[in-house]
Each structure stands twice: as C-alpha cells, then as structure tokens.
Design an enzyme around this catalytic site. Structure first.
Site, short mmCIF file in Angstrom:
data_model
loop_
_atom_site.label_atom_id
_atom_site.label_comp_id
_atom_site.label_asym_id
_atom_site.label_seq_id
_atom_site.Cartn_x
_atom_site.Cartn_y
_atom_site.Cartn_z
N GLU A 49 -62.90 -78.95 3.73
CA GLU A 49 -63.19 -79.64 5.00
C GLU A 49 -64.69 -79.89 5.16
O GLU A 49 -65.10 -80.93 5.67
CB GLU A 49 -62.72 -78.79 6.19
CG GLU A 49 -61.23 -78.49 6.21
CD GLU A 49 -60.89 -77.21 5.46
OE1 GLU A 49 -61.48 -76.94 4.40
OE2 GLU A 49 -60.01 -76.47 5.94
N ASP A 109 -52.61 -58.36 -34.17
CA ASP A 109 -53.13 -59.73 -34.37
C ASP A 109 -54.63 -59.87 -34.12
O ASP A 109 -55.20 -60.90 -34.46
CB ASP A 109 -52.42 -60.72 -33.42
CG ASP A 109 -50.92 -60.74 -33.62
OD1 ASP A 109 -50.48 -60.31 -34.72
OD2 ASP A 109 -50.20 -61.18 -32.71
C1 AOF Z 1 -59.78 -73.72 3.90
N1 AOF Z 1 -60.36 -74.60 3.04
O1 AOF Z 1 -61.19 -75.16 1.09
C2 AOF Z 1 -60.41 -72.98 1.43
C3 AOF Z 1 -59.81 -72.07 2.31
O2 AOF Z 1 -64.51 -66.41 1.50
P1 AOF Z 1 -64.26 -67.81 1.96
O3 AOF Z 1 -65.13 -68.16 3.16
O4 AOF Z 1 -64.38 -68.84 0.89
O5 AOF Z 1 -62.77 -67.84 2.53
C4 AOF Z 1 -61.71 -67.76 1.64
C5 AOF Z 1 -60.41 -67.91 2.38
O6 AOF Z 1 -60.43 -69.12 3.11
C6 AOF Z 1 -59.21 -68.00 1.45
O7 AOF Z 1 -58.66 -66.74 1.18
C7 AOF Z 1 -58.27 -68.88 2.25
O8 AOF Z 1 -57.56 -68.12 3.20
C8 AOF Z 1 -59.25 -69.80 2.91
N2 AOF Z 1 -59.53 -70.88 1.95
N3 AOF Z 1 -59.50 -72.47 3.50
O9 AOF Z 1 -59.51 -74.06 5.03
C9 AOF Z 1 -60.67 -74.30 1.83
N4 AOF Z 1 -60.74 -72.62 0.18
ZN ZN Z 2 -62.40 -72.97 5.49
#
Ligand code: AOF
Ligand code: ZN
Length: 368
Positions: free
Chosen positions: A52, A200
């Site tokens: 976003e 392996d």
């Molecule tokens: C969103 N948009 O692009 C993502 C989300 O540690 P942070 O701040 O990066 O937060 C990670 C968490 O945010 C992740 O576990 C998930 O719940 C959310 N990810 N959310 O709206 C994003 N990557």
């Molecule tokens: Zn977010």
C-alpha cells in the site's frame, strides 16, 4: 472496468515478491481514481514498505477519493513498518477492497475495522481463493503455527528411486532439476536428513544460473537469497567437510545431543528431544513455525518421506516422474512401515499435473 480486473492486477503484482518476502506475505496493491490506475505497488522484502505504501507514494494527491485494491487486509499494527491503514486514511482514499482478511493475530480484522471507523467504504472477499493460493505458507503458519510442508520426490514411472545398488543419480531430467531450483527458491527453508547428506552430500542451494529464464528475469542475481537449510542430524554425523555446511546462507543442524564443535557463524546446532530413537517431528515443525518459517521444502530419502507422511505433516507432495522403468529390484519411493491394509494407505488427490521436459510433475495433497 470491474473490481475483478484491478484485483487481478494486484494479485499479479503481489507475485513479484514470490522469492523475497519471507517471513512476510506477498501483497499487491492497485489504486484507481475515476477509472484510471494512479498507483501500484507490491511488498518485496520484510522490513521494506508494504504494498500500500508503494502504491500511495506513486498515486500522490491522486489517492484522494480513490479506491485501493489490496490482496490482503491492510495492516493495523506497528511491525517493522507503520500501519498501512493509517497511511490509507491519511491519503484520503474513499474505498478499500481487500481480497481477504489477514489472519495475523496482530491484524485479524482490526485493519478493516479502523478503515471503516474513518468513514472509508470497505469490503473483503473478492478473489479470495487466488489470494489464499498466493500465501499458503504465511497463512498456514498464522492459522496453525506450523509451516506449509512440501515433500519433493523423484522416481521412475514404476515409482522407483534407485537401483538396488543405490545407483540413483539423474533419473529425472535437467528440466525437472531446473523446476526444482525454482521451487526451492520460493521456499523459506529446505529440510533434509543426515542419511541423505551422508549418501549424496548435496549442497541444497539455489543456483541462479540453473533457474529458468522467466524466473531469472523476475529474480535478479544480486537479490538471490539462499533458503535456510535444515538437517535432521540426530546422531551428529554431519561434519564441516559436508557441502551443506559450506554454502552461502545458513544451515541448522538438529541434534539430540548438545554439540560442542566450533561451527562457522552461518551454522547453528539446535538440540531437540528424541523419542524412541527419533526426533519428534511435530515438535520440530512447531519450533520451525515459531522461528517464523512459512514454508518448508523437503528433499530426503524414502524412510523420512514415509515418516513425514505417516505423521500427517505433508501439505503437498511434488513428484517428478521420469519415463523409465527400474523394475522390482529397485528401491521404492516411500517407506510406510506397518501399512498392511489398503484402507490405511494415505489417500491423496492430484491437484496439478505438468509436463516438465520429458518428465511429469505431479502435485498432490491429502484427499479431504
Ligand atoms: C499489508 N501489506 O504489503 C504486507 C503486510 O513487520 P511488518 O511491518 O513488515 O509487518 C508484517 C506483517 O504485516 C505481516 O505479518 C502481515 O500480517 C502484514 N503484511 N500487510 O497490509 C503488506 N506485507
Ligand atoms: Zn501494512
């Protein structure tokens, strides 16, 4: 244009993070104002801005009064980055369409709730199945605490993996091995056993030059990340001479006894309790989930494959079948000790069948 078209675009963008977002999910976002796409973004790496934020930056003033299409509920918490729902509110977006709610307990509906409270029109569920398929690992870990486990097997048409002598190299084709490279690259971690290491001496790395050209184009060489390698080495048989501990990236050795050896900084020895001469696989998976491992790619022998299946831990089987026959003296694909009745055999279903070069690749999961 309809909501589906913009959400499909957001889903497509999300996939650009396929090799790099772990432990975060893949997320895409498209911002549309008066029928025009004014901003787009996707999440690339944990610690970096969410989808976003990229899309809002591109949209600038044009985000005011616009609709944001997001493949996952916008986050409401301060993680490595600040909450996306606040950024959407501040930018003056008037509608948010999410493909699904975020099961992360830190979010879990709060993102959508906060948007609604700010007077934004909110909906979720559009193209939810596609959004689910995008983040099988992240979603399973958030819902159950376990990683999503894929078991890779390679065999002849008659389900044999090696001649009786043990001779086994290259039953499947170079095309199948390239396919494995791509699937390894998408995995957060790769699991094997000391039996495979001793037999392996595999490196279990991703070799960029062996990836197919389409994967190479979306995964530049300088961004290559080696999946974490995990070896079940109950008796401490892996030594510094084995290739698996000599590669770039981390290797974890899971042992029943504490290990006093001085390993290089990228090798960790973990101690786990054993039970009747076996490491507790369920406990292991719970620990890997706690270590934020979303997806686990397993490449091991018939004994371990059988143990994992019998413990009910396999989410997906990926079987490469080569068009050859090795006969009844050759070794089988999967040891399932104690299996006597047909009714007790694992019931699987085919989800996908692909031809990979001269071989077939079958994707299966438990029949429900
Ligand atoms: C969103 N948009 O692009 C993502 C989300 O540690 P942070 O701040 O990066 O937060 C990670 C968490 O945010 C992740 O576990 C998930 O719940 C959310 N990810 N959310 O709206 C994003 N990557
Ligand atoms: Zn977010």
């Amino acid at each position: 244009m309809s909501d589906e078209i913009y959400m499909a675009r957001a889903l497509k963008l999300a996939q650009r993070g396929r090799f790099t977002t772990h432990p975060n999910p893949q997320v895409g976002c498209v911002i549309v104002n008066h029928g025009e796409i004014v901003g787009e973004g996707f999440h690339y790496r944990a610690g970096e801005p969410h989808a976003e934020v990229h899309a809002l930056r591109m949209a600038g003033e044009k985000a005011k009064g616009a609709t944001a299409y997001v493949t996952l509920e916008p986050c409401s918490h301060h993680g490595r980055t600040p909450p996306c729902c606040d950024a959407l509110i501040a930018a003056g977006v008037s509608r948010v369409v999410a493909a699904m709610q975020d099961p992360n307990p830190q979010v879990a509906g709060r993102g959508l709730h906060r948007l609604k409270q700010a007077g934004i029109e909110v909906s979720h569920g559009l193209m939810m199945n596609d959004a689910e398929a995008l983040n099988k690992g992240f979603l399973k870990r958030m819902r159950t605490g376990f990683p999503y486990i894929q078991l890779k097997l390679g065999a002849s048409l008659d389900g044999r993996t090696a001649m009786a002598s043990g001779e086994s190299q290259w039953i499947t084709s170079p095309a199948a091995r390239r396919d494995v490279q791509r699937l390894r690259a998408q995995s957060h971690a790769i699991l094997t056993t000391s039996a495979t290491v001793l037999a392996d001496d595999p490196a279990l790395t991703v070799r960029w030059e062996e990836l197919d050209s389409q994967t190479q184009s979306m995964y530049p060489r300088e961004n290559l990340r080696q999946p974490l390698r995990i070896v079940l080495d109950r008796l401490g048989q892996v030594t510094p001479e084995h290739r698996i501990v000599q590669q770039a990236g981390e290797t974890w050795l899971v042992r029943a006894q504490d290990d006093t050896r001085n390993w290089p900084a990228n090798v960790r020895s973990l101690q786990m309790s054993e039970h009747n001469g076996h490491l507790d696989l369920v406990l292991l998976m719970m620990q890997l989930g706690k270590a934020q491992i979303n997806s686990l790619w397993v490449e091991a022998g018939a004994t371990f494959a059988g143990a994992l299946l019998q413990a009910g831990l396999v989410d997906e089987l990926i079987v490469y079948l080569a068009p050859t026959l090795l006969g009844n003296d050759a070794r089988g694909l999967c040891a399932l000790p104690g299996l006597e009745k047909l009714a007790d055999a694992p019931h699987l279903k085919f989800n996908e069948i692909r031809q990979v070069g001269p071989d077939l690749c079958l994707h299966l999961s438990a029949a429900t």
